[in-house]
Enzyme design. Structure first.
Site, mmCIF file in Angstrom:
data_model
loop_
_atom_site.group_PDB
_atom_site.id
_atom_site.type_symbol
_atom_site.label_atom_id
_atom_site.label_comp_id
_atom_site.label_asym_id
_atom_site.label_seq_id
_atom_site.Cartn_x
_atom_site.Cartn_y
_atom_site.Cartn_z
ATOM 1 N N ARG A 23 -4.577 8.889 -40.440
ATOM 2 C CA ARG A 23 -4.631 8.637 -39.123
ATOM 3 C C ARG A 23 -3.274 9.033 -38.330
ATOM 4 N NH1 ARG A 23 -7.495 2.911 -38.323
ATOM 5 N NH2 ARG A 23 -5.628 2.271 -38.537
ATOM 6 N N TYR A 45 -31.952 -16.822 -27.697
ATOM 7 C CA TYR A 45 -32.191 -15.332 -27.276
ATOM 8 C C TYR A 45 -33.122 -14.674 -28.482
ATOM 9 C CZ TYR A 45 -28.541 -15.029 -23.769
ATOM 10 O OH TYR A 45 -27.850 -15.160 -22.648
ATOM 11 N N LYS A 87 1.787 -7.955 -33.440
ATOM 12 C CA LYS A 87 1.107 -7.208 -32.266
ATOM 13 C C LYS A 87 -0.159 -7.741 -31.761
ATOM 14 C CE LYS A 87 -1.863 -4.324 -35.448
ATOM 15 N NZ LYS A 87 -2.301 -3.026 -36.031
HETATM 16 C C1 LIG Z 1 1.626 -0.191 -39.903
HETATM 17 C C2 LIG Z 1 1.099 -1.713 -40.099
HETATM 18 N N1 LIG Z 1 1.692 -2.490 -41.011
HETATM 19 C C3 LIG Z 1 1.109 -3.808 -41.169
HETATM 20 C C4 LIG Z 1 -0.049 -4.287 -40.462
HETATM 21 C C5 LIG Z 1 -0.512 -5.608 -40.898
HETATM 22 O O1 LIG Z 1 -1.727 -5.569 -41.626
HETATM 23 P P1 LIG Z 1 -2.444 -6.792 -41.966
HETATM 24 O O2 LIG Z 1 -2.983 -7.277 -40.893
HETATM 25 O O3 LIG Z 1 -3.614 -6.137 -42.974
HETATM 26 O O4 LIG Z 1 -1.722 -7.674 -42.811
HETATM 27 C C6 LIG Z 1 -0.365 -3.572 -39.618
HETATM 28 C C7 LIG Z 1 -1.851 -3.786 -38.863
HETATM 29 O O5 LIG Z 1 -2.651 -3.000 -38.346
HETATM 30 C C8 LIG Z 1 0.007 -2.139 -39.380
HETATM 31 O O6 LIG Z 1 -0.533 -1.185 -38.473
#
Ligand SMILES: Cc1ncc(COP(=O)(O)O)c(C=O)c1O
Length: 291
Positions: A130, A254, A34
């Site tokens: 959440r 800065y 993602k």
């Molecule tokens: C539902 C879900 N599974 C797995 C992951 C992957 O998590 P990580 O990056 O901590 O391995 C995420 C990341 O946010 C997630 O939202």
């Protein structure tokens, strides 16, 4: 052109994926790609993991469509489900694995006329609070979904809130909550993010979901990536665009935040927050110059 380049080592990402798989022998893995593969380029990462990954996980239909265009066979998990009922036909068209994380999504799915049934992942709120359905709701809706024409596999998923803090008591609570539902006859189960798959074998289930570790970062504050055998995927390189000498007592930058205590040579690179350089990186953050 500005002399600033982020280089992505795709072989490192493949190495890190393989390491995740070795941590959970016999389990399958959704490579979490993602957010443009955590900023590493989703097209390149999916290409590198094309023949390696059992599936990919994304956060939106647009991302799912992009992955599907590159890979017509992979399982693609839509992590937050559809944002509205009118996305469901496209999810079916793309043949996605669909998370159902709330009552509205559940009813929309059961009311939808789909061209084909989907693999559905009921998201359990095991303690993150959440997204997700309560354990009672999961139990209640299980029989309805089992017999629903919209549903192919019926699967269970949950997400840890604190697995990156080793020994945190909430992790045990969440694991227990998940295990208590396993008398229900789910087809597949998935619980572990990077931190959990590295440290909690009891959370491995059928599918692991490595995200941050794929990119070579440790999920733990007290354990370095190298200690876990991870290889960093991204490096940022730049040229010094100016070098100057400053005298003791002169300040630099800065807020005049750094003051030379001895005659000092100051190098400047053209790189800022807009380039992704973290604003919270403290003074003293290490870098290499000329090797
Ligand atoms: C539902 C879900 N599974 C797995 C992951 C992957 O998590 P990580 O990056 O901590 O391995 C995420 C990341 O946010 C997630 O939202």
């Amino acid at each position: 052109m500005r002399p600033l380049v982020a280089t992505i080592d795709l072989a490192a990402i493949v190495h890190n994926y393989q390491l995740a798989k070795r941590c959970a022998p016999g389990r399958q893995a959704f490579a979490v790609v993602k957010a443009n593969a955590y900023g590493h380029g989703v097209r390149e990462v999916v290409s590198a993991l094309y023949s390696e990954a059992d599936g990919f996980a994304v956060a939106s239909l647009e991302e799912a469509a992009e992955v599907r265009a590159m890979h017509d066979a992979a399982r693609i998990l839509l992590l937050e489900g559809c944002f509205s009922a009118d996305e469901l036909p496209m999810a079916a068209h793309l043949g996605l694995d669909l998370v159902v994380q709330g009552a509205e999504q559940l009813e929309a799915l059961l009311a939808a006329e789909l061209t084909r049934p989907l693999n559905v992942w009921l998201k359990l709120d095991s303690g993150m609070h959440r997204l997700g359905l309560s354990p009672e709701t999961v139990r209640q809706c299980f029989p309805r979904l089992r017999s629903a024409p919209q549903v192919a596999e019926l699967n269970l998923l949950s997400h840890f809130a604190c697995a990156d803090e080793r020994g945190h008591s909430l992790t045990e609570v969440q694991l227990e909550c998940f295990l208590e539902l396993l008398d229900l006859d789910f087809d597949q189960r998935s619980l572990a993010n990077s931190a959990a798959l590295l440290m909690i074998p009891a959370a491995h289930m059928d599918w692991i979901r490595p995200g941050i570790m794929l990119y070579g970062a440790t999920p733990f504050a007290d354990l370095a990536a190298t200690e876990l055998g991870l290889r960093p995927a991204m490096s940022l390189s730049a040229q010094l665009i100016a070098v100057r000498e400053v005298a003791p007592g002169e300040s630099v930058g800065y807020g005049a935040g750094w003051v030379a205590e001895r005659p000092s040579r100051i190098g400047t690179v053209s790189c800022g927050y807009a380039d992704g350089y973290p604003r919270h990186a403290p003074a003293g953050t290490p870098l290499w110059i000329g090797g």
